[in-house]
Design an enzyme around this catalytic site. Structure first.
Site, PDB file in Angstrom:
ATOM      1  CG  ASP A 212      -1.941   1.006   1.322  1.00  0.00           C
ATOM      2  OD1 ASP A 212      -2.841   0.931   0.483  1.00  0.00           O
ATOM      3  OD2 ASP A 212      -1.905   1.886   2.209  1.00  0.00           O
ATOM      4  CD  GLU A 287      -2.212   2.320  -3.548  1.00  0.00           C
ATOM      5  OE1 GLU A 287      -3.302   2.862  -3.750  1.00  0.00           O
ATOM      6  OE2 GLU A 287      -1.584   2.481  -2.494  1.00  0.00           O
TER       7      GLU A 287
HETATM    8  C1  GLC Z   1      -4.276   3.001  -0.581  1.00  0.00           C
HETATM    9  C2  GLC Z   1      -5.480   2.094  -0.439  1.00  0.00           C
HETATM   10  C3  GLC Z   1      -6.642   2.922   0.015  1.00  0.00           C
HETATM   11  C4  GLC Z   1      -6.314   3.518   1.362  1.00  0.00           C
HETATM   12  C5  GLC Z   1      -5.018   4.319   1.304  1.00  0.00           C
HETATM   13  C6  GLC Z   1      -4.503   4.610   2.673  1.00  0.00           C
HETATM   14  O1  GLC Z   1      -4.424   3.939  -1.586  1.00  0.00           O
HETATM   15  O2  GLC Z   1      -5.707   1.406  -1.635  1.00  0.00           O
HETATM   16  O3  GLC Z   1      -7.820   2.182   0.077  1.00  0.00           O
HETATM   17  O4  GLC Z   1      -7.345   4.355   1.782  1.00  0.00           O
HETATM   18  O5  GLC Z   1      -3.995   3.612   0.653  1.00  0.00           O
HETATM   19  O6  GLC Z   1      -4.020   3.435   3.267  1.00  0.00           O
END
Ligand code: GLC
Ligand code: CA
Length: 562
Positions: A212, A287
């Site tokens: 993440d 991500e």
């Molecule tokens: C990422 C996740 C999202 C979350 C954010 C903070 O973007 O995919 O759902 O709110 O991180 O952890």
């Protein structure tokens, strides 16, 4: 660069299905999906023809950001079950031949985490405070935040603490909600804790991690002020978490001091050596909202992560020219570092593509849509485009991510009652942005069961629309024209024709709005225009919608043999 790596690793061609645990399947009727619910529905995913599942967080958490606020990285929240349930689910996945990837949330913890509570209790300058990003405020009495950064969810990215004697204290940084304090990744203690977390789950048999906010962990020296550039013309624009303008000539030049800093890479190199010490090709998937793709590719250099989500692809409108450009840019950027390109159209943070591809107004990532949004989609148009876009995506070489429910053609739920909404974005912007609840509604399995088969009772943590009945999996299963059948056929053909490990060659389609390509012995034509074109000759292997008499209708993709 020559490679000694085998090109047959599973993740280079895998179809990875994202399960959002709270909305997938509820085993005990409390309205919240859980791990045993997932375990018992895994055979239906195996039947769909996927290779792996990725689970969004199920860890101990006060659920202020649906579990992306972790209070214990090595345990299961009682909402979702127990560690024994996790083991039972993992064994079931492996018995079915499915790999299992879990979410790792290293940029921030929950403010409930013991590490943060200890930091709050300790004095400024202590080792405990150094785990997070505490700073003195500006102004005469520290009443102003340390800099001007804004939270991705809206509002300022700093919250002031209170000293034990009740007087105002230092501030802490949170790029997301105030209950999600950012870690200090310059601190070796933090690094050691996360190495232990990786080992904990690797020892339990997971096949990898989706990381993440993998572009956010290191902040620029001195935490300089930053003002985002004005929004650009793209769907993403300044609204993406990266905060840069994807259309600017040099997105890196306008990069925020909290995104995509070079220091993150050394962390991933350390993690890669840990993963490499385990058997079985365990993976890291980033991500990382980073533009342009040539920069994003740094996350997947041979000694870093294995995959990165292709968000520029997700953000591309349904139009031939930009699709061709982003596909070319993706293949070239990722192959330069010997990584597969990935492809993705939906996840738990964006408007579902069955709605998004028919929006007629800008909708930055995370903004969501609701009853008062401009440019709301026509559902039928959205569904045709979504089916055509998926059929195009599944013909591309590389690895693909699917988000639960897209195989049913689920649209974004627009008319959620205000009081049902839970996304912190909704609260932090006073309802100005609807947020992401509309793509997170519990999914339908059976048309005639309570909660459409989500669980044994009527309960669902977000209300399910009445139309869910017609979209339920059991209705679609035996209908050859259903979206579910389209996904199942496409996935089977993708495997049979080895498209995921193939090479893409563009063909001349004879029409600007039609994308034409060859991958091995399959030709693909995607008509993004608003009128039908003549259907090229050949045996039809797959069509995303009804074909006219020798016609390829608008918003339709077809696969032909040879
Ligand atoms: C990422 C996740 C999202 C979350 C954010 C903070 O973007 O995919 O759902 O709110 O991180 O952890
Ligand atoms: Ca439950």
């Amino acid at each position: 660069m020559t490679s000694v790596l085998p090109r047959t690793e599973w993740w280079r061609s895998a179809v990875i299905y994202q399960i959002y645990p709270r909305s997938f399947a509820d085993s005990n009727g409390d309205g919240m999906g859980d791990l045993l619910g997932i375990r018992d529905r895994l055979p239906e995913l195996a039947e769909l023809g996927i290779d792996a599942v990725w689970l969004s967080p199920f860890y101990t958490s006060p659920q202020r950001d649906a579990g992306y606020d972790v209070a214990d990285y090595c345990d299961v929240d009682p909402l979702f079950g127990t560690l024994d349930d996790f083991d039972s689910m993992t064994s079931r996945a492996h018995e079915l031949g499915l790999r299992l990837i879990v979410d790792l949330v290293p940029n921030h913890s929950s403010s409930d985490h013991r590490w943060f509570q200890e930091a709050l209790a300790a004095a400024p300058g202590s080792a405990e405070r150094d785990r997070y990003m505490f700073r003195d405020g500006l102004g005469q009495n520290g009443e102003l935040p340390p800099n001007n950064w804004e939270s991705v969810f809206g509002g300022r990215a700093w919250t002031r603490t209170e000293n034990p004697d009740g007087t105002p204290g230092q501030w802490y940084l949170h790029l997301f909600d105030s209950t999600q304090p950012d870690f200090n990744w310059h601190n070796p203690w933090v690094r050691r804790q996360f190495e232990d977390v990786l080992r904990f789950w690797l020892d339990r048999g997971v096949d990898g991690f989706r990381v993440d906010v993998a572009h956010g962990m290191i902040k620029a020296e001195g935490l300089p002020d930053w003002t985002p550039p004005l929004a650009g013309g793209s769907m993403g624009g300044a609204g993406t978490p990266e905060g840069g303008d994807a259309t600017a000539a040099d997105p890196a030049a306008s990069r925020a001091p909290f995104w995509a800093q070079d220091g993150v890479h050394e962390i991933y190199r350390e993690w890669r050596t840990i993963l490499n010490s385990y058997d079985g090709e365990r993976i890291l998937a980033a991500e990382a909202w980073v533009d342009p793709l040539t920069d994003m590719a740094k996350w997947v250099r041979p000694d870093e992560m294995h995959q990165a989500f292709n968000f520029p692809y997700l953000e591309t409108p349904w139009a031939a020219a930009p699709l061709r450009a982003v596909i070319d840019a993706s293949i070239s950027a990722f192959s330069a570092v010997e990584a597969p390109s990935t492809w993705v159209l939906s996840n738990h943070d964006v408007v579902r593509h069955a709605s998004r591809l028919a929006l007629t107004a800008e909708n930055p990532q995370g903004a969501g849509i609701g009853p008062k949004s401009a440019g709301l989609p026509i559902p039928e148009l959205g569904l045709s485009r979504a089916r055509a876009a998926t059929a195009l995506m599944l013909a591309l070489p590389g690895s693909t991510y699917l988000y639960q429910g897209e195989e049913l053609g689920l649209p974004e739920v627009i008319d959620l009652p205000d009081e049902a909404r839970q996304d912190p974005t909704w609260f932090r912007t006073n309802g100005e942005r609807y947020g992401r609840d509309g793509c997170r509604v519990p999914i339908p399995w059976e048309a005639n069961s309570p909660s459409y088969g989500f669980g044994p009772s009527d309960a669902a943590w977000l209300p399910q629309p009445a139309e869910w009945a017609t979209l339920a999996r059991d209705v679609q299963r035996h209908d050859d024209n259903s979206t579910l059948s389209l996904y199942r056929h496409a996935l089977a053909l993708r495997r049979a024709h080895e498209l995921a490990t193939g090479e893409l060659e563009w063909l001349d389609s004879g029409a600007d709005a039609v994308l034409a390509l060859r991958n091995g012995d399959v030709r693909v034509y995607a008509n993004t225009g608003d009128s039908a074109v003549p259907l090229p000759a050949g045996e039809v292997l797959l069509a995303s919608g009804p074909l006219g008499e020798n016609q390829l209708p608008a918003d339709t993709t077809v696969w032909l043999r040879g």
